[in-house]
Scaffold this active site. Sequence first.
Site, PDB file in Angstrom:
ATOM      1  N   ASN A 155       0.839  -1.191   0.000  1.00 20.03           N
ATOM      2  CA  ASN A 155       0.000   0.000   0.000  1.00 20.03           C
ATOM      3  C   ASN A 155       0.880   1.249   0.000  1.00 20.03           C
ATOM      4  O   ASN A 155       1.500   1.593   1.010  1.00 20.03           O
ATOM      5  CB  ASN A 155      -0.909  -0.017   1.244  1.00 20.03           C
ATOM      6  CG  ASN A 155      -1.907   1.114   1.246  1.00 20.03           C
ATOM      7  OD1 ASN A 155      -1.596   2.242   0.889  1.00 20.03           O
ATOM      8  ND2 ASN A 155      -3.120   0.809   1.683  1.00 20.03           N
TER       9      ASN A 155
ATOM     10  N   LYS B 271       0.287   3.884   2.774  1.00 24.39           N
ATOM     11  CA  LYS B 271       0.941   3.593   4.052  1.00 24.39           C
ATOM     12  C   LYS B 271       2.445   3.836   3.973  1.00 24.39           C
ATOM     13  O   LYS B 271       3.050   4.404   4.885  1.00 24.39           O
ATOM     14  CB  LYS B 271       0.685   2.135   4.460  1.00 24.39           C
ATOM     15  CG  LYS B 271      -0.697   1.849   4.979  1.00 24.39           C
ATOM     16  CD  LYS B 271      -0.783   0.418   5.485  1.00 24.39           C
ATOM     17  CE  LYS B 271      -2.160   0.110   6.023  1.00 24.39           C
ATOM     18  NZ  LYS B 271      -2.248  -1.279   6.569  1.00 24.39           N
TER      19      LYS B 271
ATOM     20  N   ASP C 169      -1.099  -3.514  11.177  1.00 26.06           N
ATOM     21  CA  ASP C 169      -2.454  -3.897  10.801  1.00 26.06           C
ATOM     22  C   ASP C 169      -3.358  -2.857  11.427  1.00 26.06           C
ATOM     23  O   ASP C 169      -3.346  -2.661  12.642  1.00 26.06           O
ATOM     24  CB  ASP C 169      -2.815  -5.296  11.273  1.00 26.06           C
ATOM     25  CG  ASP C 169      -4.025  -5.822  10.499  1.00 26.06           C
ATOM     26  OD1 ASP C 169      -3.948  -5.901   9.270  1.00 26.06           O
ATOM     27  OD2 ASP C 169      -5.054  -6.130  11.138  1.00 26.06           O
ATOM     28  N   SER C 170      -4.061  -2.147  10.577  1.00 25.99           N
ATOM     29  CA  SER C 170      -4.886  -1.042  11.023  1.00 25.99           C
ATOM     30  C   SER C 170      -6.300  -1.230  10.521  1.00 25.99           C
ATOM     31  O   SER C 170      -6.531  -1.906   9.521  1.00 25.99           O
ATOM     32  CB  SER C 170      -4.344   0.288  10.484  1.00 25.99           C
ATOM     33  OG  SER C 170      -2.999   0.474  10.847  1.00 25.99           O
TER      34      SER C 170
ATOM     35  N   PHE D 240      -5.935   8.076   2.357  1.00 23.40           N
ATOM     36  CA  PHE D 240      -6.423   6.896   1.645  1.00 23.40           C
ATOM     37  C   PHE D 240      -7.420   6.174   2.544  1.00 23.40           C
ATOM     38  O   PHE D 240      -7.699   6.606   3.661  1.00 23.40           O
ATOM     39  CB  PHE D 240      -5.259   5.963   1.271  1.00 23.40           C
ATOM     40  CG  PHE D 240      -4.497   5.445   2.470  1.00 23.40           C
ATOM     41  CD1 PHE D 240      -4.770   4.190   2.998  1.00 23.40           C
ATOM     42  CD2 PHE D 240      -3.517   6.211   3.080  1.00 23.40           C
ATOM     43  CE1 PHE D 240      -4.079   3.709   4.098  1.00 23.40           C
ATOM     44  CE2 PHE D 240      -2.808   5.743   4.181  1.00 23.40           C
ATOM     45  CZ  PHE D 240      -3.101   4.488   4.687  1.00 23.40           C
TER      46      PHE D 240
ATOM     47  N   TYR E  43     -10.449   5.038   4.549  1.00 22.45           N
ATOM     48  CA  TYR E  43     -11.652   5.692   5.054  1.00 22.45           C
ATOM     49  C   TYR E  43     -11.415   7.158   5.440  1.00 22.45           C
ATOM     50  O   TYR E  43     -12.305   7.792   6.028  1.00 22.45           O
ATOM     51  CB  TYR E  43     -12.174   4.925   6.286  1.00 22.45           C
ATOM     52  CG  TYR E  43     -12.602   3.518   5.980  1.00 22.45           C
ATOM     53  CD1 TYR E  43     -13.874   3.238   5.478  1.00 22.45           C
ATOM     54  CD2 TYR E  43     -11.736   2.447   6.179  1.00 22.45           C
ATOM     55  CE1 TYR E  43     -14.272   1.942   5.192  1.00 22.45           C
ATOM     56  CE2 TYR E  43     -12.112   1.142   5.905  1.00 22.45           C
ATOM     57  CZ  TYR E  43     -13.383   0.896   5.410  1.00 22.45           C
ATOM     58  OH  TYR E  43     -13.766  -0.401   5.125  1.00 22.45           O
TER      59      TYR E  43
ATOM     60  N   LYS F 281      -1.812  15.223   9.822  1.00 19.71           N
ATOM     61  CA  LYS F 281      -2.307  13.871  10.101  1.00 19.71           C
ATOM     62  C   LYS F 281      -1.290  13.057  10.888  1.00 19.71           C
ATOM     63  O   LYS F 281      -1.635  12.383  11.867  1.00 19.71           O
ATOM     64  CB  LYS F 281      -2.641  13.158   8.785  1.00 19.71           C
ATOM     65  CG  LYS F 281      -3.181  11.747   8.989  1.00 19.71           C
ATOM     66  CD  LYS F 281      -3.476  11.063   7.661  1.00 19.71           C
ATOM     67  CE  LYS F 281      -3.969   9.637   7.890  1.00 19.71           C
ATOM     68  NZ  LYS F 281      -4.204   8.924   6.627  1.00 19.71           N
TER      69      LYS F 281
ATOM     70  N   HIS G  83      -3.668   7.623  14.409  1.00 21.41           N
ATOM     71  CA  HIS G  83      -3.356   6.372  15.090  1.00 21.41           C
ATOM     72  C   HIS G  83      -1.965   5.883  14.720  1.00 21.41           C
ATOM     73  O   HIS G  83      -1.190   5.447  15.571  1.00 21.41           O
ATOM     74  CB  HIS G  83      -4.397   5.311  14.744  1.00 21.41           C
ATOM     75  CG  HIS G  83      -4.621   5.096  13.279  1.00 21.41           C
ATOM     76  ND1 HIS G  83      -4.888   6.123  12.391  1.00 21.41           N
ATOM     77  CD2 HIS G  83      -4.608   3.966  12.513  1.00 21.41           C
ATOM     78  CE1 HIS G  83      -5.040   5.638  11.180  1.00 21.41           C
ATOM     79  NE2 HIS G  83      -4.869   4.335  11.225  1.00 21.41           N
ATOM     80  N   ARG G  84      -1.623   5.990  13.413  1.00 23.51           N
ATOM     81  CA  ARG G  84      -0.314   5.524  12.965  1.00 23.51           C
ATOM     82  C   ARG G  84       0.802   6.436  13.482  1.00 23.51           C
ATOM     83  O   ARG G  84       1.853   5.972  13.898  1.00 23.51           O
ATOM     84  CB  ARG G  84      -0.306   5.433  11.434  1.00 23.51           C
ATOM     85  CG  ARG G  84       0.844   4.621  10.869  1.00 23.51           C
ATOM     86  CD  ARG G  84       0.619   4.294   9.400  1.00 23.51           C
ATOM     87  NE  ARG G  84      -0.468   3.347   9.226  1.00 23.51           N
ATOM     88  CZ  ARG G  84      -1.633   3.625   8.649  1.00 23.51           C
ATOM     89  NH1 ARG G  84      -1.867   4.830   8.180  1.00 23.51           N
ATOM     90  NH2 ARG G  84      -2.564   2.712   8.534  1.00 23.51           N
TER      91      ARG G  84
END
Length: 243
Positions: free
Chosen positions: A50, A53, A110-111, A194, A196, A217, A222-223
């Site tokens: 991805n 990511k 894994d998100s 990307f 959602y 961001k 979260h990341r």
Amino acid sequence: MTHHQGLILISENGTLYSVLTPKEGVSVDTILGNHLKHQLGDSILIATHNEGKVKEFRRMFQKIGISVESLNDYPELPEVEETGVTFEEDARLKAETTASLTGQMVLADDSGLKVDILGGMPGVWSARFSGPDATDEKNNLKLLHELAMVFELKDRKALFHTCLVVAAPHRESLVVEADWEGYIGFDAKGSNGFGYDPLFLVGETGRTSAELTADEKNKISHRGQAVKKLMEVFPSWQQKQSL
């Protein structure tokens, strides 16, 4: 007090308490050597194809001098089937399998998106929520369909969850997790990010994740939070695993 490679080491009974450097400093290579410097993490393989990511991880890691590769640089590697039922299980599968195949230090994440009123769905199935031929657009449309009869924003609470696993051959893996709370909007807004991101309303700001700049961001996502946690424990993990 002892001298080593131009440093003054202050220790007692085998425990190091302080290191004094000369005014002009000392080369890192002189102290660590190229091999150990590499072990301390000057490059990492992100176990994903991805590019969204990869781009986010690259922006985060380059700030601390770590170069990033992805599975797109290793087309010969087989796909790791994500058969886990939790974020950590899937992240471990990707990180540990890829590390054993490549012999490299590997980070896998894994998100997923968890929506309260949907019982935590789509969760670990976020990337394939709309089926085997899922795309970001199809997943977003399905999510809007599932929430079509939920008219109050307060009832559309959601959070992004991520689990990061760093693995290397013959080492105990490092695991960190983080959440990012918000709501699911009623229509897509924004063109950044990307997944959602166009639907995820950030807290009470009224802006979607896709309306944030990359730097905005990465500071709050979260990341971004998980990488910050990772950087806090990464050096001690590397030192422990190198012993």
